[in-house]
Design a protein around this motif. Structure first.
Motif, PDB file in Angstrom:
ATOM      1  N   SER A 128       0.826  -1.207   0.000  1.00 40.83           N
ATOM      2  CA  SER A 128       0.000   0.000   0.000  1.00 40.83           C
ATOM      3  C   SER A 128       0.863   1.260   0.000  1.00 40.83           C
ATOM      4  CB  SER A 128      -0.935  -0.012   1.207  1.00 40.83           C
ATOM      5  OG  SER A 128      -1.733   1.143   1.218  1.00 40.83           O
ATOM      6  N   ASP A 129       1.927   1.265   0.807  1.00 44.16           N
ATOM      7  CA  ASP A 129       2.825   2.422   0.846  1.00 44.16           C
ATOM      8  C   ASP A 129       3.408   2.724  -0.531  1.00 44.16           C
ATOM      9  OD1 ASP A 129       2.524   2.624   3.638  1.00 44.16           O
ATOM     10  OD2 ASP A 129       4.273   1.336   4.004  1.00 44.16           O
ATOM     11  N   LEU A 130       3.658   1.678  -1.309  1.00 44.73           N
ATOM     12  CA  LEU A 130       4.289   1.844  -2.611  1.00 44.73           C
ATOM     13  C   LEU A 130       3.310   2.202  -3.720  1.00 44.73           C
ATOM     14  CD1 LEU A 130       6.661  -1.262  -2.592  1.00 44.73           C
ATOM     15  CD2 LEU A 130       7.154   1.063  -1.810  1.00 44.73           C
ATOM     16  N   ALA A 131       2.065   1.780  -3.571  1.00 41.73           N
ATOM     17  CA  ALA A 131       1.146   1.869  -4.701  1.00 41.73           C
ATOM     18  C   ALA A 131      -0.071   2.754  -4.511  1.00 41.73           C
ATOM     19  CB  ALA A 131       0.672   0.463  -5.071  1.00 41.73           C
ATOM     20  N   VAL A 132      -0.621   2.755  -3.327  1.00 34.59           N
ATOM     21  CA  VAL A 132      -1.903   3.441  -3.127  1.00 34.59           C
ATOM     22  C   VAL A 132      -1.677   4.926  -2.891  1.00 34.59           C
ATOM     23  CG1 VAL A 132      -3.970   3.515  -1.689  1.00 34.59           C
ATOM     24  CG2 VAL A 132      -2.928   1.322  -2.229  1.00 34.59           C
ATOM     25  N   GLY A 133      -2.463   5.729  -3.573  1.00 35.40           N
ATOM     26  CA  GLY A 133      -2.395   7.176  -3.391  1.00 35.40           C
ATOM     27  C   GLY A 133      -1.231   7.844  -4.086  1.00 35.40           C
ATOM     28  N   LYS A 134      -0.543   7.120  -4.959  1.00 32.68           N
ATOM     29  CA  LYS A 134       0.559   7.718  -5.707  1.00 32.68           C
ATOM     30  C   LYS A 134      -0.005   8.360  -6.973  1.00 32.68           C
ATOM     31  CE  LYS A 134       3.658   6.195  -2.884  1.00 32.68           C
ATOM     32  NZ  LYS A 134       4.210   7.067  -1.902  1.00 32.68           N
ATOM     33  N   PRO A 135       0.294   9.638  -7.163  1.00 31.24           N
ATOM     34  CA  PRO A 135      -0.250  10.321  -8.339  1.00 31.24           C
ATOM     35  C   PRO A 135       0.190   9.647  -9.629  1.00 31.24           C
ATOM     36  CG  PRO A 135       1.112  11.809  -7.012  1.00 31.24           C
ATOM     37  CD  PRO A 135       1.157  10.467  -6.372  1.00 31.24           C
ATOM     38  N   ASP A 136      -0.672   9.553 -10.546  1.00 38.00           N
ATOM     39  CA  ASP A 136      -0.514   8.994 -11.892  1.00 38.00           C
ATOM     40  C   ASP A 136       0.039   7.568 -11.977  1.00 38.00           C
ATOM     41  OD1 ASP A 136       1.699  10.853 -11.275  1.00 38.00           O
ATOM     42  OD2 ASP A 136       2.483  10.453 -13.244  1.00 38.00           O
ATOM     43  N   MET A 137       0.025   6.788 -10.897  1.00 39.95           N
ATOM     44  CA  MET A 137       0.461   5.392 -10.996  1.00 39.95           C
ATOM     45  C   MET A 137      -0.471   4.608 -11.913  1.00 39.95           C
ATOM     46  SD  MET A 137       1.238   2.428  -8.217  1.00 39.95           S
ATOM     47  CE  MET A 137       2.966   2.786  -8.079  1.00 39.95           C
ATOM     48  N   ARG A 138      -1.780   4.804 -11.737  1.00 38.25           N
ATOM     49  CA  ARG A 138      -2.734   4.099 -12.593  1.00 38.25           C
ATOM     50  C   ARG A 138      -2.525   4.446 -14.057  1.00 38.25           C
ATOM     51  NH1 ARG A 138      -6.958   1.452 -11.159  1.00 38.25           N
ATOM     52  NH2 ARG A 138      -8.170   2.206 -12.903  1.00 38.25           N
ATOM     53  N   LEU A 139      -2.271   5.709 -14.333  1.00 38.77           N
ATOM     54  CA  LEU A 139      -2.043   6.137 -15.710  1.00 38.77           C
ATOM     55  C   LEU A 139      -0.758   5.519 -16.261  1.00 38.77           C
ATOM     56  CD1 LEU A 139      -2.944   7.950 -18.054  1.00 38.77           C
ATOM     57  CD2 LEU A 139      -1.574   9.769 -17.048  1.00 38.77           C
ATOM     58  N   ARG A 140       0.315   5.543 -15.484  1.00 40.52           N
ATOM     59  CA  ARG A 140       1.598   4.988 -15.931  1.00 40.52           C
ATOM     60  C   ARG A 140       1.532   3.484 -16.170  1.00 40.52           C
ATOM     61  NH1 ARG A 140       6.039   8.302 -15.604  1.00 40.52           N
ATOM     62  NH2 ARG A 140       5.647  10.298 -14.602  1.00 40.52           N
ATOM     63  N   LEU A 141       0.675   2.799 -15.436  1.00 38.06           N
ATOM     64  CA  LEU A 141       0.504   1.360 -15.617  1.00 38.06           C
ATOM     65  C   LEU A 141      -0.524   1.032 -16.695  1.00 38.06           C
ATOM     66  CD1 LEU A 141       0.589   0.128 -11.909  1.00 38.06           C
ATOM     67  CD2 LEU A 141       2.369  -0.152 -13.654  1.00 38.06           C
ATOM     68  N   GLY A 142      -1.178   2.035 -17.243  1.00 44.43           N
ATOM     69  CA  GLY A 142      -2.174   1.818 -18.281  1.00 44.43           C
ATOM     70  C   GLY A 142      -3.512   1.353 -17.746  1.00 44.43           C
ATOM     71  N   LEU A 143      -3.722   1.496 -16.450  1.00 46.25           N
ATOM     72  CA  LEU A 143      -4.971   1.010 -15.851  1.00 46.25           C
ATOM     73  C   LEU A 143      -6.171   1.866 -16.218  1.00 46.25           C
ATOM     74  CD1 LEU A 143      -3.623   0.038 -12.346  1.00 46.25           C
ATOM     75  CD2 LEU A 143      -4.477  -1.516 -14.097  1.00 46.25           C
ATOM     76  N   ASP A 144      -5.976   3.138 -16.416  1.00 46.26           N
ATOM     77  CA  ASP A 144      -7.098   4.008 -16.750  1.00 46.26           C
ATOM     78  C   ASP A 144      -7.573   3.802 -18.181  1.00 46.26           C
ATOM     79  OD1 ASP A 144      -7.237   5.092 -14.227  1.00 46.26           O
ATOM     80  OD2 ASP A 144      -5.875   6.730 -14.691  1.00 46.26           O
ATOM     81  N   GLU A 145      -6.784   3.069 -18.979  1.00 42.73           N
ATOM     82  CA  GLU A 145      -7.157   2.811 -20.370  1.00 42.73           C
ATOM     83  C   GLU A 145      -7.851   1.472 -20.553  1.00 42.73           C
ATOM     84  OE1 GLU A 145      -3.337   2.957 -22.153  1.00 42.73           O
ATOM     85  OE2 GLU A 145      -2.990   5.021 -21.542  1.00 42.73           O
ATOM     86  N   LEU A 146      -7.798   0.618 -19.503  1.00 46.34           N
ATOM     87  CA  LEU A 146      -8.362  -0.723 -19.622  1.00 46.34           C
ATOM     88  C   LEU A 146      -9.860  -0.717 -19.367  1.00 46.34           C
ATOM     89  CD1 LEU A 146      -5.695  -2.715 -17.595  1.00 46.34           C
ATOM     90  CD2 LEU A 146      -5.909  -2.593 -20.065  1.00 46.34           C
ATOM     91  N   PRO A 147     -10.588  -1.602 -20.040  1.00 44.20           N
ATOM     92  CA  PRO A 147     -12.013  -1.720 -19.699  1.00 44.20           C
ATOM     93  C   PRO A 147     -12.137  -2.280 -18.291  1.00 44.20           C
ATOM     94  CG  PRO A 147     -11.350  -3.412 -21.282  1.00 44.20           C
ATOM     95  CD  PRO A 147     -10.173  -2.516 -21.087  1.00 44.20           C
ATOM     96  N   GLU A 148     -13.158  -1.858 -17.594  1.00 50.02           N
ATOM     97  CA  GLU A 148     -13.348  -2.312 -16.213  1.00 50.02           C
ATOM     98  C   GLU A 148     -13.703  -3.780 -16.170  1.00 50.02           C
ATOM     99  OE1 GLU A 148     -15.567  -0.326 -13.296  1.00 50.02           O
ATOM    100  OE2 GLU A 148     -14.979   1.648 -13.987  1.00 50.02           O
ATOM    101  N   ARG A 149     -13.024  -4.486 -15.286  1.00 51.74           N
ATOM    102  CA  ARG A 149     -13.332  -5.892 -14.987  1.00 51.74           C
ATOM    103  C   ARG A 149     -13.548  -5.949 -13.484  1.00 51.74           C
ATOM    104  NH1 ARG A 149      -9.615  -6.279 -18.843  1.00 51.74           N
ATOM    105  NH2 ARG A 149      -7.856  -6.334 -17.426  1.00 51.74           N
ATOM    106  N   VAL A 150     -14.761  -5.892 -13.067  1.00 57.15           N
ATOM    107  CA  VAL A 150     -15.085  -5.897 -11.646  1.00 57.15           C
ATOM    108  C   VAL A 150     -14.783  -7.283 -11.082  1.00 57.15           C
ATOM    109  CG1 VAL A 150     -16.902  -5.594  -9.932  1.00 57.15           C
ATOM    110  CG2 VAL A 150     -16.823  -4.114 -11.946  1.00 57.15           C
ATOM    111  N   ALA A 151     -14.156  -7.290  -9.934  1.00 59.21           N
ATOM    112  CA  ALA A 151     -13.798  -8.557  -9.291  1.00 59.21           C
ATOM    113  C   ALA A 151     -15.034  -9.257  -8.771  1.00 59.21           C
ATOM    114  CB  ALA A 151     -12.811  -8.305  -8.148  1.00 59.21           C
ATOM    115  N   ALA A 152     -15.229 -10.488  -9.200  1.00 58.62           N
ATOM    116  CA  ALA A 152     -16.344 -11.297  -8.703  1.00 58.62           C
ATOM    117  C   ALA A 152     -16.001 -11.769  -7.311  1.00 58.62           C
ATOM    118  CB  ALA A 152     -16.581 -12.466  -9.638  1.00 58.62           C
ATOM    119  N   ARG A 153     -16.846 -11.558  -6.372  1.00 59.46           N
ATOM    120  CA  ARG A 153     -16.570 -11.966  -4.978  1.00 59.46           C
ATOM    121  C   ARG A 153     -17.446 -13.108  -4.585  1.00 59.46           C
ATOM    122  NH1 ARG A 153     -12.117  -9.418  -2.600  1.00 59.46           N
ATOM    123  NH2 ARG A 153     -11.858  -7.525  -3.723  1.00 59.46           N
TER     124      ARG A 153
END
Length: 153
Positions: A128-153
């Motif tokens: 969490s310290d490394l990944a959560v709340g870091k600006p533009d991490m999602r963008l740099r990983l290409g996550l904001d470009e992926l279609p949503e796949r909601v986790a089935a619980r």
């Protein structure tokens, strides 16, 4: 001390999953984000699954996700299960070291203290310290470009 590629990318897989919280992550998407082969990531994924850091969901819309909160996974936890050897010198590896100073060596003691300090620092950081709340991490990983796949619980 140098960590292996396996440890480096194991941490990165966990960071990716933490940044993609609430969704399943496909290995092909993670591999693409880090410019690696799917096969290499599958190899790294095995100990993460075996030790309860990641869980897999099979099927057409399957993928991987964190098996527990990112704040509960320390860097030490990951390094401990992905690294094979922490021997910093021959005398760390076995009791049959050929050095005549093995029993009274100051170097051995200093290296053990250094290794323990290294582990202590790693234990103080979570995924969490490394990944959560870091600006533009999602963008740099290409996550904001992926279609949503909601986790089935």
């Amino acid at each position: 001390m140098r960590l292996t590629r396996q440890t480096n990318y194991a941490i990165r897989i966990l960071m990716y999953c933490a940044a993609n919280e609430g969704r399943l992550s496909r290995i092909s998407d993670i591999a693409e984000a880090y410019s690696l082969s799917d096969l290499f990531l599958f190899k790294i994924l095995q100990p993460l699954v075996e030790h309860g850091f990641v869980e897999t969901v099979r099927g057409r819309h399957g993928g991987v996700r964190l098996a527990k909160p990112a704040g509960d996974i320390t860097l030490f936890d990951v390094v401990r299960v992905t690294e094979d050897n922490f021997a910093m010198a021959e005398c760390f590896e076995n009791d049959d070291a050929e050095c005549p100073l093995v029993e009274s060596c100051g170097l051995n003691e200093a290296l053990r203290k250094a290794l323990n300090a290294f582990f202590e620092v790693l234990a103080g950081y979570t995924i969490s310290d490394l990944a959560v709340g870091k600006p533009d991490m999602r963008l740099r990983l290409g996550l904001d470009e992926l279609p949503e796949r909601v986790a089935a619980r």
